[in-house]
Structures are given as C-alpha cells and as structure tokens.
Design an enzyme around this catalytic site. Structure first.
Site, mmCIF file in Angstrom:
data_model
loop_
_atom_site.group_PDB
_atom_site.id
_atom_site.type_symbol
_atom_site.label_atom_id
_atom_site.label_comp_id
_atom_site.label_asym_id
_atom_site.label_seq_id
_atom_site.Cartn_x
_atom_site.Cartn_y
_atom_site.Cartn_z
ATOM 1 N N THR A 50 34.805 49.374 31.090
ATOM 2 C CA THR A 50 36.078 50.115 31.111
ATOM 3 C C THR A 50 37.120 49.236 30.416
ATOM 4 O O THR A 50 37.205 49.250 29.192
ATOM 5 C CB THR A 50 36.525 50.470 32.546
ATOM 6 O OG1 THR A 50 36.546 49.294 33.344
ATOM 7 C CG2 THR A 50 35.576 51.491 33.156
ATOM 8 N N THR A 71 32.997 43.540 42.656
ATOM 9 C CA THR A 71 32.789 43.972 41.285
ATOM 10 C C THR A 71 32.746 45.478 41.257
ATOM 11 O O THR A 71 32.811 46.125 42.281
ATOM 12 C CB THR A 71 31.484 43.405 40.742
ATOM 13 O OG1 THR A 71 31.352 43.820 39.397
ATOM 14 C CG2 THR A 71 30.301 43.922 41.531
ATOM 15 N N GLU A 113 41.295 41.118 34.068
ATOM 16 C CA GLU A 113 42.409 41.708 33.325
ATOM 17 C C GLU A 113 43.604 40.762 33.205
ATOM 18 O O GLU A 113 44.174 40.338 34.206
ATOM 19 C CB GLU A 113 42.871 42.990 34.010
ATOM 20 C CG GLU A 113 41.883 44.134 33.834
ATOM 21 C CD GLU A 113 42.194 45.325 34.722
ATOM 22 O OE1 GLU A 113 43.035 45.186 35.613
ATOM 23 O OE2 GLU A 113 41.577 46.373 34.501
#
Lengths: 384, 384
Positions: A146, A180, A260
């Site tokens: 993603t 995760t 991120e």
C-alpha cells in the site's frame, strides 16, 4: 522466491483495478501439496475486518489451500455486506482452483470503511489464478503493497533440504498484537497444523509483536504459515521454529525500516529486568513516547524523556538506579545525569537506546521509529 | 488577579536569570492567612522530580504558607543534589518569609536532567519576596511559562463572598495522571485541608486528568490549592467543589488550546458506555491514536481510525453496534459506513468526535489535540 522459495507453492500478483493508481493489487498464493497444513495469527484488535473474521474460521480447520490477498481496500467496518464480499472472494478462488471455499484464506489491506469493488476483485482472482507460477512470489509480494516503498521478503534454507520463505506488507499502523498488516509464510517442511501453530506463535511473539512504529493497532493484521510437505523432510521442532523466527525477524526489521515518514529506526533494548514481561512493558512505553520520538528525529539524546516513559510503567525498578545509554553512551546513571551527552553520535539511521532497570536478568528488544513531519503529512492526507 | 483574586494572598513573578532568554522565571505565591490550609495532587509518574518529592511531604502536614515556582529547569532526574537544591530553595523562602521550610511547597518546570543554577535561583527568591503584591498574580502566571504562548488564569466568584482563582502552565507532555505541568489555585473560603483535598481530587479527576495532548506523562505535574480563610465564609462543600471544578475546567481548556504545535482542539465525547471508567478508557484510546490525530490535522473525518482505537480497549461494546459522529455527522453507524463523510465541516479549530458505545448510559469527555509537523519541529529541537 519469497512465498515460492519453498517447493509446493505457486503464486501470482496482478493489477485488478482496485487501486486508482492501476498498480498491482491482487495476490494469490497456492499450496500445491502434498500437505496443506496451516496456522494463522490475527490482530488482537476487537474491531476486526471481514477477511480476518473469515480467515480465523478457515484456520480452525488447520488446512489452507490458497490465500487471496488484495491491497486498495481493507474491507474493515463494512458490515454484513463486507463479510459477504469476503465469502464471495473465497468462493471465486475455490471455483477456479477446484477446492472448497473453506480452504481459502482471505486478507485485505487499505482504507477502512469502504466496500471493495467486487466487479474488479472477482475477475482479478480469476486472472491471478491463470498466472500462477512457481516463480510468482515476487509479483505477489509487490501486489500487496500500500504505502510501502519496497516489497518485503525473506528466506531461510535448511541444510536438511527444507525452506521457510515469506512476504510482508506494512508501513504504518504497526503495533503489537500484531504489528504488521499482512504476512504469508510458506514452507515445504512436512509438519502438522499444531506444530506450525506453535512455531508461528513463538515467532510472532518475539518479532512482529515487538515492533511498534506508531502505537496504532490495525483491524486487518494477518500472519499465515502454510506447509506443503513437498520437501518430504520433517524437521526437529527447535530447528524449524528457529527458521520461522528468523524469517519473521527479517520481515519485521524490513517493516520498521520502511515505516511511513520515518528517518530513524530505533532499537530499544531493555536489560536487567525482573521479568521478560517487565522488559516488554518498559520497551513499549518508551517506543510510544511521542516526545522521545521527536527528540530522536532531532538527533537529541534526550534521556529525560526515556525516564519519563519508564516512570509510567508498573515494572519492577527503583527510579534512582535506572541507567540509559544512547548509541552506547551512558547519558543517565543512577537515575540522574551520566556521561556527557555531546559524546552521542546520532547521525546514522539506526539508533540504539539501552534501558537498564537494575532489577533482574531478563531482557527484550522493541523496535520503533522516530516521529517526523513526513509521518504527519502522509497520514493527514491518506484518505483524501 | 489569578492567584491573587482571592483575599489573603500576595504573589510576584521576576526574572532571576535561570532562562537563557532573560524572561521571568521565578514566581512566589504567599498565603497571608488567617488560615493556611492546603491540598495537592501530583504526577502519578513513578519518576518524580525533586520538587514533587519535597512538596508531597510538605502537603502531608495540610498547611502551606507559600509556593516557590520556577521555569527554566525541571530539577527532575537530578539525584541527591537536585533534592538538596529543592530543600535549599524552601529554606531560602522560609527565611525571607519568616516561617518554617516545612510550610513551603516548591514546583519546577523545564528541561529534565539538568541541575538548577542555585546562584541565580536563591537570590531570585529573595527578590520575588521583596516584590510581593496583592496584585502580583498576573506576573506570577507569566513567570511559570515555558513553551506556553500565553499565560493561563481563571477565577470564579461566589455571590456568598468567596473566590477561587488560579494559574496554570503547560503546553506539552499533557497526559492523564495528571495532565498539566504546574497549577496553583487559591481561595479565601474558610475550609480545612481535608475538604480542600476532596474538592481538589474531585475536580482534577474530571478536568486535568481528562486532557491528553500527547500521551506523555510529566515528572513534575503539581496542582496545589491554598485556602486563606480571609473571606470568613465557610461555603457548602458542593458549592465550593463546583467552583474548584469550574476553575480547573477553564484552565484545562486553556492548556489544550495552547498545546505545542496544535492546530485543532479535539473534544472526544464517549456516550452510552456501560461505566464511566469504560467511557474514559475509550476516550483516552482515541485521544492517543497518532493516525487519527494526523487525520484530524488534515481535516479528514477518518472514522475508521476511531473504530480501530476503540477496538484496542477492554470496554463493553459490540463492534457492529458502534457509532461515530464527527462534528455532528454520524459518519459511522452499526460499526459500518453511515452518513456521507463529505457533510462533515472541519474548518474550525474545535473538532467534536462522539463515540456511541451502545452499551449503557454513562459518558465522559476527553480533550486532545491534532498531531502536526509543528509539534514534531518544536519537540525535536527542544533541548538543543
């Protein structure tokens, strides 16, 4: 390689049109046998996505023939329709593979609260089945990404002739229980579902459960281990468990490395704890301290924030015996000022924080990331 | 006004040179009587700063003549020398005020892990005593600021002739148990220490304990309530407790409104909970979800992240009965997609998230802030 490194597996990854970007978004992993033993570990979040509820039921049977995975939508908080969609996905895979839907695990990842475009997903499952290959592991690993910037894979090969391989996706919402988004492990070792389950739980407890990028626990976390028995070797439990833990550890490290917006990977070692549980509790408290995570981002060896975080736990320790090292420099001794903080070199991506509780002989390692403006940016614009 | 709004108090705020900026950094609040009853609530962090350890002992006597406060250094994690420094500060104040050191509370705020410059602090206490005034409350409130952009004060006046006033500092490290750095409240009501203690605990439980800007719990949190009895009025408990709660509530709201780097103040209302404890647990879980805090920063009504946060709690609820409103729009109903998220207007600084657990009739309100790049910037550069 990855999930197809072990004999007895084929895989595929294709673009079904679920992602607006047009990138790969459907993966299929098939166990071609002879055995189809399987184990799974799922999110401990009480709000579970439809595919998690489905796959938990499938795993109760201890056999999985195939896993269908999609990115581009988590199918979480989607009500009865969402569950029907997962069921239909499993039925579709069962139909094209010639097995029962009860042997098909399903995993989804992406935004919460939107229904999947079934008019794209179901034909995608058919196309993925048509492209199954013993060399398809890489494509499958790519199709589950993603916000991941890289796909994550790991393989351990035993001299005895069996292999454990795997793939993972996850770049945010990484927190214990599990830590995760989606992981599929495969092995050609010849083992039953009970042994797989024990090895998988032992491994996840010490790996995925100990990375905590942002304290946020997903609704979709799924870790599956499928065994084909194709190597015709039945390894000793300890040897096999070590291999599973090694693969999980490598994947966990890759997840933290791709979190991120992160600019630092932080290894928190809690040592001399009275119990392993104490060490884990202290490590997690440090890992979740936003002020410390900001300080590490600024390359500031702010040990006061480490002590503040330790202070919120119930672990056994005396405040005036605590010690903290950052990248090997003991900047805090006896709960107070230690060596010169200017000695700490924090230029590199990996930062090691050692917290000495002086209360016993147990230890644990927790991984986290720094908190950055990029994290804020990425997660304030995610769904829009 | 502030701490000098009530009769029987004088205060001062001066620049002693502790802060490198040269700004005001020492405050003194003196109860001139006739009574000197007092109560205090302190951080629940087990790593407590020296002034917290000192003041906890002082408060056990139930009488406080004066409070010395300094910004520019927290005197936390400073070992035996730090405690000696706090003791010396109390002795200095006792000397100039002509009372015992055991009646002097001390509070400090600033960076953890550095010793205070006593050669500046002690003369500063003397100068503050020389400047004591019945109109000195404002200067005291200004002298305790650190990263605060404004000083925080509140006053409630009873028609019966008594007053509760207060000052607060705090802009980061706001988390329950307590949720602020330093607060001094004063009243001229004629009450004993036990009554003050009950009213203060009732108030902090519902105000400072329910703001959570960043989940980080300070080593120095101190909330003191001093009563002079100078109004010669002994109010009913309920009336007095309401006034204390109102002042605390106003100060808490000001703290959230000035949180480091924040662009949104988020009011989280948890309704229809089975118990108040459940409502608080769910509210705190939502308040600490970094992904949600980023989404609110991006004006994204991402209710999936609210459900993810609720899912990590042990509160009583059924996932498929949860509902979430953002600024009054029920974007999630029955644990799934509700009204059109495009209807949510998030342009204003205050954002209201309502989480309906459909499990009872209890409720609680928790306040937090959004997570911003400015927060990261401010806290990655704090000690350097």
């Amino acid at each position: 390689m990855t999930v197809t490194a072990a004999k007895g597996f084929s895989a595929a990854g294709i673009a079904a049109g679920i992602k607006e970007s047009g990138g790969p978004d459907v993966a299929l992993v098939v166990n071609t046998g002879p055995r189809r033993a399987a184990a799974g570990v799922f999110t401990s979040n009480r709000v579970k996505a439809a595919p998690v509820l489905w796959s938990q039921q499938v795993l109760k049977g201890g056999e999985v023939t195939a896993v269908v995975l999609n990115s581009g939508g988590a199918n979480a908080c989607t009500g009865p329709q969402g569950f029907q969609d997962t069921h239909a996905t499993a039925e579709k895979a069962a139909e094209v593979l010639g097995c029962g839907a009860g042997e098909i695990a399903v995993a989804s990842t992406g935004l919460i609260g939107i229904l999947l475009p079934m008019d794209k997903l179901l034909p995608g499952v058919g196309r993925a089945a048509a492209e199954l290959s013993e060399h398809g592991g890489e494509k499958a690993a790519i199709a589950i990404k993603t916000t991941d910037t890289v796909h994550k894979t790991a393989v351990v090969t035993s001299p005895a002739g069996w292999v454990v391989g795997g793939m993972a996706k996850g770049a945010g919402m990484l927190a214990p229980g599990l830590a995760t988004m989606l992981v599929v492990l495969t092995t050609d070792a010849d083992l039953d579902a009970g042994t797989l389950d024990k090895a998988l739980r032992d491994a996840t407890r010490q790996t995925f459960d100990r990375i905590d990028s942002d304290g946020c626990m997903s609704t979709n976390d799924t870790v599956l281990l499928l065994a084909s028995g194709a190597s015709e070797v039945a390894p000793e439990y300890g040897e096999f468990a070590d291999a599973v833990r090694e693969v999980c550890g490598e994947l966990a490290r890759q997840l933290i490395g791709d979190a991120e917006g992160a600019s630092k990977d932080i290894r928190i070692e809690v040592v001399n704890a009275a119990s392993e549980d104490d060490a884990v509790e202290v490590g997690r408290s440090i890992a979740r301290n936003n002020l410390l995570k900001c300080a590490i981002h600024g390359e500031d060896p702010n040990w006061g924030r480490v002590l503040s975080a330790i202070g919120t736990t119930n672990a056994a320790y005396e405040p005036d015996r605590l010690a903290v090292a950052i990248n090997g420099v003991w900047v805090c001794r006896d709960g107070s000022v230690g060596d010169d903080r200017d000695l700490v070199d924090m230029r590199f991506r990996e930062v090691v924080i050692t917290a000495d509780l002086a209360a016993g002989a147990e230890r644990a390692v927790i991984w986290t990331n720094d908190l950055t403006a990029d994290y804020v940016h990425e997660n304030s614009a995610y769904s829009s």
